[in-house]
Motif scaffolding. Sequence first.
Motif, short mmCIF file in Angstrom:
data_model
loop_
_atom_site.label_atom_id
_atom_site.label_comp_id
_atom_site.label_asym_id
_atom_site.label_seq_id
_atom_site.Cartn_x
_atom_site.Cartn_y
_atom_site.Cartn_z
N ALA A 3 0.86 -1.19 0.00
CA ALA A 3 0.00 0.00 0.00
C ALA A 3 0.89 1.24 0.00
O ALA A 3 2.08 1.15 0.33
CB ALA A 3 -0.90 0.00 1.25
N PRO A 4 0.34 2.39 -0.40
CA PRO A 4 1.15 3.62 -0.36
C PRO A 4 1.67 3.87 1.05
O PRO A 4 0.96 3.63 2.03
CB PRO A 4 0.15 4.71 -0.77
CG PRO A 4 -0.89 4.00 -1.56
CD PRO A 4 -1.00 2.63 -0.95
N LYS A 5 2.91 4.36 1.13
CA LYS A 5 3.56 4.56 2.43
C LYS A 5 2.74 5.47 3.34
O LYS A 5 2.60 5.22 4.54
CB LYS A 5 4.95 5.16 2.21
CG LYS A 5 5.77 5.27 3.49
CD LYS A 5 7.15 5.83 3.21
CE LYS A 5 7.95 5.98 4.51
NZ LYS A 5 9.28 6.55 4.27
N LYS A 6 2.17 6.51 2.76
CA LYS A 6 1.38 7.47 3.54
C LYS A 6 0.20 6.77 4.22
O LYS A 6 -0.10 7.00 5.39
CB LYS A 6 0.88 8.58 2.62
CG LYS A 6 0.14 9.68 3.36
CD LYS A 6 -0.33 10.75 2.39
CE LYS A 6 -1.14 11.82 3.11
NZ LYS A 6 -1.65 12.84 2.17
N HIS A 7 -0.46 5.89 3.47
CA HIS A 7 -1.62 5.17 4.01
C HIS A 7 -1.20 4.21 5.11
O HIS A 7 -1.90 4.05 6.12
CB HIS A 7 -2.33 4.40 2.89
CG HIS A 7 -2.97 5.30 1.88
ND1 HIS A 7 -3.54 4.84 0.72
CD2 HIS A 7 -3.11 6.66 1.84
CE1 HIS A 7 -4.02 5.86 0.02
NE2 HIS A 7 -3.75 6.97 0.68
N LYS A 8 -0.06 3.57 4.93
CA LYS A 8 0.43 2.62 5.93
C LYS A 8 0.74 3.34 7.25
O LYS A 8 0.40 2.86 8.32
CB LYS A 8 1.68 1.90 5.41
CG LYS A 8 1.39 0.93 4.26
CD LYS A 8 2.58 0.05 3.91
CE LYS A 8 3.64 0.77 3.13
NZ LYS A 8 4.70 -0.14 2.63
N GLU A 32 -0.50 6.25 8.25
CA GLU A 32 -1.75 6.74 8.84
C GLU A 32 -2.50 5.63 9.56
O GLU A 32 -3.06 5.84 10.64
CB GLU A 32 -2.65 7.35 7.74
CG GLU A 32 -2.21 8.71 7.25
CD GLU A 32 -2.14 9.75 8.37
OE1 GLU A 32 -3.07 9.81 9.19
OE2 GLU A 32 -1.13 10.49 8.43
N ALA A 33 -2.51 4.44 8.96
CA ALA A 33 -3.20 3.30 9.57
C ALA A 33 -2.57 2.94 10.91
O ALA A 33 -3.26 2.71 11.91
CB ALA A 33 -3.16 2.09 8.63
N LYS A 77 -0.71 4.93 12.78
CA LYS A 77 -0.92 6.06 13.70
C LYS A 77 -2.25 5.92 14.44
O LYS A 77 -2.34 6.17 15.63
CB LYS A 77 -0.90 7.38 12.93
CG LYS A 77 0.51 7.93 12.69
CD LYS A 77 0.48 9.15 11.79
CE LYS A 77 -0.20 10.34 12.42
NZ LYS A 77 -0.18 11.53 11.55
N LYS A 78 -3.28 5.47 13.71
CA LYS A 78 -4.60 5.32 14.33
C LYS A 78 -4.58 4.25 15.42
O LYS A 78 -5.22 4.41 16.46
CB LYS A 78 -5.65 4.97 13.26
CG LYS A 78 -6.03 6.16 12.40
CD LYS A 78 -7.05 5.78 11.34
CE LYS A 78 -7.38 6.98 10.46
NZ LYS A 78 -8.29 6.62 9.36
#
Length: 675
Positions: free
Chosen positions: A73-78, A80-81, A83-84
């Motif tokens: 998956a895109p690094k940004k999405h990983k 963010e996931a 972080k949550k």
Amino acid sequence: MKLSKQFKIVTYGIFFVTIFVFLIVNIFQQFNIYKEEVSKETKKYIQIEKSKLKEKVDLFAEQFEYILNNVNAPKKHKIEAFKKIIENYNKHHLDKYIFIDSEKGGILVYPDSKLLGINLLKSNNEKLRKLKEMLIKASHSKEHFIVYEWINPKTGKKELKISYVRHIKHSPYFIGSGIFLNDINKIKNEIKNYYLNEFLDSMVLFLLLILLLTALFYVLLKNIENKLKNDLTVFEKFVKKEKIYKNKIYFEEFRNLAVKIIKLLKEKSKLLKNIEYKTYFDELTSLPNKLKLEKDLKKLNPKGSMIVDIKNFSLINDYYSIEVGDMVLKNLAKNLKNLLPDNCKLYRYSADEFIVLNFGEILCKELVEKIFSYFKYKIIDIKYKNEEIPINIELIMAIIKDGNKENIIKKLHLALLYAKKNDLNIVFYNEKMDIEEKVIKKFESIEMVKKALTEDRIIPVFQKIIKPDKISYECLVRIKEKDRLISPFFFLDNVKNTALYFEITKTMIRKSCEVFKNRREDFSINFSYKDLHNDKIKRYLKEHIEKYNLQGRVIIELLETEAMEDFKEVIKFIKEMKPYGIKTAIDDFGTGYSNFSYLADIHPDYIKIDGSLIKTINKNKRYYTIVKHVNYFAHDLGIKTIAEFVHNKEVYDVLVELGIDGFQGYYIEEPREVI
């Protein structure tokens, strides 16, 4: 004949000097013991806390490394996931929060949102710049621990803090967590108070003994004097239990006092042993318990370990009774103990989980298979209420071959979960078992739900359903978290096999009924297959319908896949609830088997067509055809249809054209907390 005054003075002098020296030496020794125990227990507590920090940070670090390096998956999405996940953890553990920072960039995760994105290396404050440099250095070091001054989110004041910091491999990030030394000092004070009370108790008993010895010594001298005077022995008088009266002192009374003190000391010793037994041993099986296991693991070094679990043990409790279940556990414990060699120690860890520590040769496959086969082919005869109940149990066994005791309990449970997930009876643990992420999420969800139930933050939100003749609402479960609502997607499945699940159902029944008692609309509550089988839940529903006069206004929604599993149970439920005017709806129709034949048997009042068929119906001809025939067939059986996920006008217009009876979705109205 009387003893001379000089003799008495010398004798008393020697006695009291001896007692005084003995008292001082004893106090000094006891005080040293007190200091040593306080120091030892404090160090032990700090070490435990450091171990917990290390275990927690390592666990999350490994998870972050896995997501960054393996998830496609895109690094940004990983990021963010992940972080949550951490932010959710921090909400429930503010005193031991986790932080994530970038070596070259800003802070990714921290409880105070004001610091997010700030790069401390670029700060005007030299102390903050040096702190970040120290944290980066600690993250790459062997020890990983660092002590520094930081703001405590609970107090808002700067305090000393000890943190464990770890670098995330193949990335610029580091992750850490810590504990403030003020919290450690509070525990230290508690330890001090505990051992101080022990010290004072021992001093009181010691002084009582000195008082007794002084009195006895005084009586002894008096009796020697009386012996010389009256030519009678103290022994003769003691045997005859005659009182020796002189200056209003009774020898018999002191003897009784001595007996009472000795009895008191014996009772205290017995009580302490009894408390220790209840603390470290299981009452049902007489095996050492979870606390004893954890204590033993700190000082013992097993060469291997094993966890034994009874497959579907809850069915024995549900079908027969808890008493029968207890008898099965006692029988299992007794037989396991007999089957294990002398170099193994057996513990009862929890309800139906037993853990074995091996101190001899490595636990071999032959022994494990022998234990499994013994119970597989053995019928356990349980005598209960003048009946003999034959029960056969199936075991699930997870084994660790090596003697590395680090995280041994966690590893055993990971292997056990792996065995249950893959329907295996015997599993040998290895590092490649890929279930850790799900386990973390499950534990976090359970913790979140527990806290929400305690704080009364499980709430219903209401989504409007419009029908030709009326408006109704679906009551949807949420967890209220400050200014946001958490969807059941993040917690419901993880608590389905726990008692918390039924507490959620009861909360939804109670709060939904309270909202609609003074309104006119119908309302629906979601039930699972588990709820249908739970007599307490069904009774709770009936009680609230009667309490608020809601007959004929409650709709119970059942998932299609669950209704299909045992539609006879659904029919039974419908008949049972008929006197209360409860209607039924099959939810998410179209996601499961979509077997139309069972609809004729169940004959629900509504079927709710799943959103996966509805959301693109204006563009997808195949879905259009499926919904068209579902609607036709339902109407032919006299069942009304409701379309879910009606999210725009185009979809709504197509559904109206098809003759769907009811509509639900964001185009109609979003779920609302207050209606």
